[in-house]
Scaffold this motif. Structure first.
Motif, short mmCIF file in Angstrom:
data_model
loop_
_atom_site.label_atom_id
_atom_site.label_comp_id
_atom_site.label_asym_id
_atom_site.label_seq_id
_atom_site.Cartn_x
_atom_site.Cartn_y
_atom_site.Cartn_z
N ASP A 262 10.55 4.09 -4.29
CA ASP A 262 9.68 5.14 -4.81
C ASP A 262 9.95 6.45 -4.11
O ASP A 262 10.73 6.52 -3.17
N THR A 263 9.28 7.50 -4.59
CA THR A 263 9.40 8.83 -3.98
C THR A 263 8.09 9.25 -3.33
O THR A 263 7.75 10.42 -3.28
N GLY A 264 7.35 8.27 -2.85
CA GLY A 264 6.08 8.53 -2.17
C GLY A 264 6.28 8.96 -0.72
O GLY A 264 7.38 9.35 -0.32
N PRO A 265 5.23 8.85 0.08
CA PRO A 265 5.28 9.32 1.47
C PRO A 265 6.13 8.45 2.39
O PRO A 265 6.43 8.84 3.51
N GLY A 266 6.51 7.27 1.95
CA GLY A 266 7.28 6.37 2.79
C GLY A 266 6.40 5.69 3.82
O GLY A 266 5.19 5.90 3.87
N ILE A 267 7.01 4.85 4.62
CA ILE A 267 6.31 4.14 5.68
C ILE A 267 7.02 4.47 6.98
O ILE A 267 8.22 4.18 7.13
N LYS B 136 4.11 -3.81 10.66
CA LYS B 136 2.67 -3.99 10.51
C LYS B 136 2.25 -4.12 9.05
O LYS B 136 1.28 -4.82 8.74
N VAL B 137 2.94 -3.44 8.12
CA VAL B 137 2.50 -3.46 6.73
C VAL B 137 2.58 -4.85 6.11
O VAL B 137 1.97 -5.09 5.06
N PHE B 138 3.28 -5.77 6.74
CA PHE B 138 3.39 -7.13 6.23
C PHE B 138 2.31 -8.05 6.80
O PHE B 138 2.23 -9.22 6.45
N GLN B 139 1.47 -7.52 7.69
CA GLN B 139 0.37 -8.30 8.25
C GLN B 139 -0.81 -8.26 7.27
O GLN B 139 -1.12 -7.21 6.72
N PRO B 140 -1.48 -9.41 7.07
CA PRO B 140 -2.62 -9.42 6.16
C PRO B 140 -3.69 -8.41 6.59
O PRO B 140 -3.99 -8.26 7.77
N TYR C 88 -3.62 -5.26 6.79
CA TYR C 88 -3.22 -4.01 7.44
C TYR C 88 -3.27 -2.88 6.42
O TYR C 88 -2.76 -3.01 5.30
N ARG C 89 -3.86 -1.77 6.79
CA ARG C 89 -3.94 -0.59 5.94
C ARG C 89 -3.50 0.62 6.76
O ARG C 89 -3.96 0.82 7.87
N SER C 90 -2.63 1.41 6.21
CA SER C 90 -2.18 2.62 6.88
C SER C 90 -3.30 3.64 6.85
O SER C 90 -3.84 3.97 5.78
N LEU C 91 -3.68 4.13 8.01
CA LEU C 91 -4.78 5.09 8.10
C LEU C 91 -4.44 6.40 7.39
O LEU C 91 -3.31 6.89 7.47
#
Length: 166
Positions: free
Chosen positions: A80-85, A92-96, A98-101
């Motif tokens: 995608d062309t979003g903000p990226g990670i 961390k994003v693969f942990q149940p 987990y939400r990016s602040l």
């Protein structure tokens, strides 16, 4: 799979996101992945849905299925062309749950954890990187798009005929 893409396309249209497919013809029998159809559909749905949630209006989400040049793996990519990670959050994003602040995106934080579990059940490999070169501090490119995220799933040929792990 067609009904899945029809549903995802409606979400993309509502958000003015260009959802596209690039790769082999969907009926190409050389690139069949033997696995649990419902789980594989859930994997694709979660990756595309996540990309649509984080891509701003006017952005692009691309689903790609390609054959490895040596014929050893089938590669699925969702980018995608979003903000990226940011690199520091990628594990961390693969942990149940987990939400990016500060993302402002609703969800339970389970989608990518489910994706990872399905990947493991199919003896595949999952990687995450930027779609575009990450710029300095601001992160956005002159066109207003972020570095994006690219999720790549590699289904090894040796695992294509192996039953799912229990």
């Amino acid at each position: 799979m067609k009904s899945l893409f029809d549903k995802l396309s409606l979400g993309a249209l509502e958000r003015r996101i260009d959802l596209g497919y690039d790769g082999v013809v969907p009926d190409d029998s050389r690139l069949r992945v033997h696995g649990h159809p419902v789980l594989l559909g859930e994997l694709v749905r979660n990756l595309v849905d996540n990309a649509l949630l984080y891509t701003p209006a006017g952005g692009v989400v691309t689903v790609r299925v390609v054959e490895d040049p040596f014929g050893q793996v089938v590669v699925l990519q969702v980018e995608d062309t979003g903000p990226g990670i940011p690199p520091g959050e990628r594990e961390k994003v693969f942990q149940p749950f987990y939400r990016s602040l500060g993302s402002g995106v609703e969800g339970s934080g389970l989608g990518l954890a489910i994706v990872q579990e399905i990947v493991q059940q199919h003896d595949a490999e999952l990687t995450l990187d930027d779609t575009r070169v990450r710029r300095a501090a601001g992160g956005e490119s002159p066109d207003g798009q972020g570095p994006g995220a690219r999720f790549t799933v590699r289904f090894p040929a040796a695992a294509l005929a192996v039953p799912l792990k229990s």
